[in-house]
Scaffold this motif. Structure first.
Motif, PDB file in Angstrom:
ATOM      1  N   HIS A   1       0.008  21.051  -3.268  1.00  0.00           N
ATOM      2  CA  HIS A   1       0.622  20.102  -4.202  1.00  0.00           C
ATOM      3  C   HIS A   1       1.997  19.641  -3.713  1.00  0.00           C
ATOM      4  O   HIS A   1       2.640  20.321  -2.892  1.00  0.00           O
ATOM      5  N   VAL A   2       2.433  18.543  -4.290  1.00  0.00           N
ATOM      6  CA  VAL A   2       3.759  17.988  -3.984  1.00  0.00           C
ATOM      7  C   VAL A   2       4.817  18.833  -4.662  1.00  0.00           C
ATOM      8  O   VAL A   2       4.664  19.218  -5.829  1.00  0.00           O
TER       9      VAL A   2
ATOM     10  N   ASN B   1      -0.152  11.335   0.853  1.00  0.00           N
ATOM     11  CA  ASN B   1      -0.892  10.736  -0.261  1.00  0.00           C
ATOM     12  C   ASN B   1       0.036  10.268  -1.385  1.00  0.00           C
ATOM     13  O   ASN B   1      -0.255   9.295  -2.067  1.00  0.00           O
ATOM     14  N   ALA B   2       1.163  10.992  -1.541  1.00  0.00           N
ATOM     15  CA  ALA B   2       2.100  10.638  -2.617  1.00  0.00           C
ATOM     16  C   ALA B   2       2.808   9.310  -2.331  1.00  0.00           C
ATOM     17  O   ALA B   2       3.369   8.687  -3.230  1.00  0.00           O
TER      18      ALA B   2
ATOM     19  N   MET C   1       0.816  -1.210   0.000  1.00  0.00           N
ATOM     20  CA  MET C   1       0.000   0.000   0.000  1.00  0.00           C
ATOM     21  C   MET C   1       0.859   1.273   0.000  1.00  0.00           C
ATOM     22  O   MET C   1       0.510   2.275  -0.589  1.00  0.00           O
ATOM     23  N   ILE C   2       2.052   1.226   0.696  1.00  0.00           N
ATOM     24  CA  ILE C   2       2.993   2.354   0.637  1.00  0.00           C
ATOM     25  C   ILE C   2       4.027   2.043  -0.448  1.00  0.00           C
ATOM     26  O   ILE C   2       4.586   0.944  -0.467  1.00  0.00           O
ATOM     27  N   LYS C   3       4.288   3.004  -1.320  1.00  0.00           N
ATOM     28  CA  LYS C   3       5.273   2.774  -2.387  1.00  0.00           C
ATOM     29  C   LYS C   3       6.652   2.555  -1.750  1.00  0.00           C
ATOM     30  O   LYS C   3       7.089   3.372  -0.945  1.00  0.00           O
ATOM     31  N   LYS C   4       7.293   1.493  -2.152  1.00  0.00           N
ATOM     32  CA  LYS C   4       8.559   1.107  -1.503  1.00  0.00           C
ATOM     33  C   LYS C   4       9.724   2.021  -1.905  1.00  0.00           C
ATOM     34  O   LYS C   4      10.700   2.152  -1.187  1.00  0.00           O
ATOM     35  N   ASN C   5       9.578   2.627  -3.095  1.00  0.00           N
ATOM     36  CA  ASN C   5      10.738   3.352  -3.635  1.00  0.00           C
ATOM     37  C   ASN C   5      10.790   4.824  -3.224  1.00  0.00           C
ATOM     38  O   ASN C   5      11.643   5.568  -3.672  1.00  0.00           O
TER      39      ASN C   5
END
Ligand code: HSE
Length: 316
Positions: free
Chosen positions: A309-310, A114-115, A1-5
């Motif tokens: 925004h990011v 969220n990113a 669910m969390i991006k690993k990179n």
């Protein structure tokens, strides 16, 4: 669910002017000249930690009392995220200024979070979490700062629970935002408000609100000028800013289309037809503050449609 990179994400959230004279707790717009940023860095344990706060003022650093950390803690619990995060809060919006600082810190943290997600939350879901930050900061879940912060531009909160948002046309005006160096906590500015209003006042204020919203669609500045009058809230809060009416009068005489408190104050917004007029109006307002021996900051900006925004993603 969390991006690993992803190692860390920084997000920016703008200041916001809530109420806009006639829309107590429902109208607001984003003001990009100033805002807060939050950097979230993934941890190897499952703790939420406030690593650093860049601010000239003293902000709450307990996880449960800081609007940025409290919302991250809650969203991590709800989504059963098994990573912790360190927060670095770059606080540019002055505390208790009426410029939506508590909302901006919470929203910047949520947008950064969220990113990291494989399946990001919707803007409405983010708004629902950001409301918890408002509760911590002011004891009340008003959505008129977080909604323009998350959605950008000019917004109407039709309902805070559940969140229902209407994006309004952004008026073609230049906005001046003046911050007298006073602290007016929203909690306190809400505590002085009468619990009920007369039918006569309701009619006047709702007529002005309707007229104001109509002119956002027609871009009729003559109507804008006659409709931005708050007979309900501003008179009850003027006590918090010595010389408020002199500052307002000076802005109107210099050509402002409308003037009132930004959110719960002490900051004051004014609308100008164009940038040149905005500079004159800002000078007139600041001259009054000088006469009152009050320190201040001010910003001039158009109203941007850009949302929070990011700004940076660092890969691991
Ligand atoms: N609508 C809220 C209030 C905004 O005026 O109390 C606070 O920034």
């Amino acid at each position: 669910m969390i991006k690993k990179n992803i190692h860390s994400v920084t997000a920016f959230a703008p200041a916001t002017c809530a109420n806009v004279a006639v829309g107590f707790d429902i109208l607001g717009f984003a003001f990009h000249a100033v805002g807060d940023s939050v950097t979230l860095t993934r941890r190897n344990d499952n703790k939420i930690v406030i690593e650093k706060i860049d601010s000239t003022e003293k902000l709450p650093s307990e996880i449960e009392r800081n609007t940025a950390s409290v919302v991250i803690q809650k969203v991590c619990e709800d989504l059963r995220v098994n990573h912790g995060f360190s927060l670095h809060i770059h606080k540019k919006i002055p505390l208790s200024s009426g410029m939506g600082g508590s909302a901006a810190s919470a929203v910047a943290a949520l947008v950064a979070f969220n990113a990291f997600l494989e399946s990001p939350l919707t803007a409405h879901q983010l708004a629902q979490y950001a409301l918890l930050g408002e509760e911590v900061a002011s004891g009340h879940q008003h959505a008129d700062n977080i909604v323009p912060c998350i959605f950008g531009g000019f917004t109407l909160v039709q309902s805070a629970s559940p969140i229902a948002v209407i994006k309004l046309p952004t008026p073609d005006v230049t906005c001046i935002l003046v911050h007298p160096h006073l602290h007016v906590p929203t909690r306190e500015a809400r505590s002085v408000l009468a619990a009920s209003i007369s039918l006569k006042d309701y009619i006047k204020q709702s007529a002005n609100l309707a007229a104001f919203i109509s002119c956002l669609y027609s871009n009729d500045k003559a109507i804008l000028k006659t409709s931005l009058t708050d007979i309900l809230i501003e008179p009850q809060r003027a006590q918090f800013v010595p010389g408020f009416y002199a500052i307002k009068q000076a802005a109107l005489e210099a050509g402002a289309l409308g003037v009132s408190f930004s959110g719960s104050g002490p900051s004051i917004f004014a609308f100008a037809d164009n940038e040149a007029e905005a500079a004159n109006i800002a000078n007139a307002m600041c001259d009054q503050l000088k006469l009152l021996n009050m320190n201040y900051d001010y910003w001039i900006s158009s109203i941007s449609d850009q949302a929070a925004h990011v700004t940076e993603i660092k890969q691991s």
